[in-house]
Design an enzyme around this catalytic site. Structure first.
Site, PDB file in Angstrom:
ATOM      1  CB  THR A 145      -0.968   0.021   1.208  1.00 43.59           C
ATOM      2  OG1 THR A 145      -0.233  -0.153   2.410  1.00 43.59           O
ATOM      3  CG2 THR A 145      -2.010  -1.072   1.091  1.00 43.59           C
ATOM      4  CE  LYS A 187       0.354  -3.493   3.168  1.00 48.06           C
ATOM      5  NZ  LYS A 187      -0.441  -2.595   4.087  1.00 48.06           N
ATOM      6  CB  THR A 224       3.049  -8.221  10.507  1.00 45.52           C
ATOM      7  OG1 THR A 224       3.214  -7.015   9.779  1.00 45.52           O
ATOM      8  CG2 THR A 224       2.712  -9.325   9.514  1.00 45.52           C
ATOM      9  CD  GLU A 229       1.513   5.118   6.307  1.00 44.76           C
ATOM     10  OE1 GLU A 229       0.711   4.586   5.544  1.00 44.76           O
ATOM     11  OE2 GLU A 229       1.174   5.794   7.284  1.00 44.76           O
ATOM     12  CG  ASN A 242      -0.778   8.365   7.882  1.00 41.88           C
ATOM     13  OD1 ASN A 242      -1.420   7.458   7.362  1.00 41.88           O
ATOM     14  ND2 ASN A 242       0.472   8.232   8.277  1.00 41.88           N
TER      15      ASN A 242
END
Lengths: 407, 407
Positions: free
Chosen positions: A153, A179, A190, A276, A402
């Site tokens: 993603t 991922k 996870t 991120e 975000n």
């Protein structure tokens, strides 16, 4: 143990594929398949979030019933969480479409989804994607690589690893992909992780090996403290290595567990380092703690501290924030007794000892903190237990990603 | 209850001052004094962090011994935490200098520090600052305002409030100030909060009123999840209102508690809304929970979620993150039964119900989320308990402030 090329297709008998089905993203692969013609035993751990995505409910049912499986269908872009009865039905239909295309029963197909919460899957695209995946599946490294890319993603790199061990004269392979970049603070496992192996082993030991190991690997990473609704880690074993079946906690089991640990830790660290917006993998290693549990709690508290993470981003040796995070972790200790070190490729320096700052060079500390992998060592001087936790720095890009993720 | 002007100098007999002592900041006030000639009873709550700053140790000793006090000396810029025996000695010397300047005993002077961890106080500047404070102290609103400005670190506004109530025909005043913007996740109380009152009340009830109220006020805010080493909330009562002494949990006690609650909640919300880098105050109100404790846990989990906070910054109605944060809070509930609303000045809209998204307008939701105060209402439909928690959005500026805080 030796590292080998590939990921989920490294073990004998496993095929994979990745296609661009247009589920939500444009112009990139977003659906993946893992498949084994020979039925697999499966072990799994799932999110502890009360709010569970439809595929988590689907998979948990299959794993807890102890059914053998043939594969996993994954989509990226939409999480199929908070989607009600319709969402569960869509998950069921995804499995049914894959089962029909592969000529197996629908309850032998696991499903995993990741992405935005609350949106329904576009079933026409999913069904089309499934049929392409079934046609394209292959046992090659490239096919595994396609799958690893298709499940991403906000990840910036695909995450794979594989190793081999020799058990009873036969080569046993364990390979995996995962991922995860945001909403990463696994409590049972996870975000999405898939490990395949050709080992021969009892189902009970397979689950025991997986459940035990996640405590020190996937459960020790955090990007942002948010435990996802979709966390899923699946370990598929098809037995094609032909090793003497592992049915007790002997030497072969220990060798397998060590290899599994390497695979899980490698995947977990890849996720933390690709958090991120992250510019650095941030490890905290707690040594000489009174107990393993306390070591884990302390290590995780430091890598979860927003202030510490922002200081790492700024390459600022603001060790007071580390001490503060240790202090509110919920473990009792004497701050006057512990010691803190920063370590990196450029060296190891003592930062804090005896209740106050050590006589270190800010320049040297700044140099270590500028490396892509930064480690803090916390010496509790209380006992013999140790634990590591992995996170990343907190950056402008985390906020950027975000603040407008859905758009 | 009526709101009145000022802060710590609003109650009878309290004086204050603020001066620029050059402790760490340049060209701004950074030391404050609160003083009452008449001795005060004092109630206090302190950080639960294992790592406690020197002034926390000093004040806790005075509060737990039940000593009467005359005042508080505060400095901003340096936290005097993780400074060893020397740091404690410097704290002691700060109190002693103030005691000498004010003609009172050194154990009647409380001390509070806030700022960078690990640095030693510049004692020459502190001692000079103390003597100026003793000379400048005044009972005026302006003097209270000077003090409120002097205790700020990364705060962007001074935080004060005062109210009056009538007890036994006499006017009783409660006024306070606080500071706090980063490292805000109080577990016993806030970063630094000072409330003064002229009420006549027993010491036991004073502490009981304070300890009880922080559970619903200062302990329900979070900026970044980091519980400081310096959290201190002090309530000083000098008895100068002349009301009939409150010695039981009767009507007067209830009126006082209600007024104290208003002061504490107002100060706590001011801190949350002025969180480092924040553009909005973010409130989560949980209603119809099974118990008060569960309501508090759920509300706090939402305002602490980095992903939710980033979505608020982006004015993005990404309610899945709110549901996710409720789900990992540690409270059991049925996601299909609860309902979520966004409320603001421009209206109230249903966002989620029956396990999936409600039929709301993204435009309308975006409008509410663009207001400076955003509220999420979570209807658990399980019981009668409710609780509110207050946080702020996660912004680029939070990262900026904390990536180079020490420089």
């Amino acid at each position: 143990m030796e590292q080998t090329a590939g990921g989920v297709t490294a073990a004998k008998g496993f095929m994979a594929a990745g296609v661009a089905a247009g589920v939500k993203y444009k112009d990139r692969k977003d659906m993946a398949l893992i498949y084994s013609e020979r039925p697999c035993m499966v072990a799994g751990v799932f999110t502890s979030n009360v709010v569970k995505a439809a595929p988590v409910l689907w998979d948990r049912e299959i794993v807890s019933a102890g059914r053998d499986v043939h594969g996993v269908i994954v989509n990226a872009g939409i999480a199929n969480a908070c989607t009600g009865a319709q969402g569960y039905d869509y998950c069921h239909r995804t499995a049914a479409a894959a089962a029909a295309a592969l000529g197996v029963s629908e309850d032998s197909i696991l499903v995993a989804s990741t992405g935005v919460i609350g949106m329904q899957l576009p079933m026409d695209k999913i069904v089309t994607g499934v049929s392409y995946l079934a046609d394209l599946k292959a046992a090659s490294i490239e096919a595994g690589d396609d799958a690893a890319h298709a499940i991403m993603t906000t990840d910036t790199v695909a995450k794979q690893v594989a190793v081999t061990v020799t058990l009873g004269g036969r080569t046993v392979t364990i390979g995996g992909m995962c991922k995860g970049s945001g909403m990463i603070h696994p409590n049972m496992c996870t975000m999405l992780g898939f490990v395949t192996t050709d080992v021969c082993m009892t189902k009970e030991l397979l689950q025991e090996a997986l459940s035990g190991d996640v405590q020190d690997t996937f459960n020790m990473i955090s990007v942002d403290g948010d435990t996802s609704t979709n966390d899923t880690l699946l370990l598929l074993a098809n037995g094609q290595a032909g090793n003497p079946i592992i049915s007790s906690r002997g030497e072969d089991y220990a060798i397998f567990c060590e290899a599994l640990h390497f695979v899980n830790e490698t995947l977990a660290k890849k996720m933390a380092g690709d958090g991120e917006g992250a510019t650095a993998l941030f490890e905290t290693k707690v040594v000489h703690a009174a107990s393993k549990e306390e070591a884990r709690i302390l290590a995780k508290s430091v890598i979860c501290s927003s202030l510490t993470k922002a200081a790492i981003f700024g390459h600022d040796a603001n060790w007071g924030r580390i001490l503060c995070a240790l202090g509110y972790a919920g473990v009792n200790f004497d701050p006057e007794k512990i010691a803190l070190y920063f370590t990196g490729k450029s060296g190891k320096i003592l930062i804090y000892e005896g209740g106050k700052a050590a006589d270190y060079s800010e320049e040297e500390a700044g140099k270590i903190l500028s490396e892509p992998e930064v480690t803090v060592v916390v010496d509790m001087k209380m006992g013999e237990a140790s634990a590591s936790a992995w996170g990343c720095d907190l950056t402008y890009d985390y906020v950027k990603i975000n603040a407008d993720y859905r758009s």
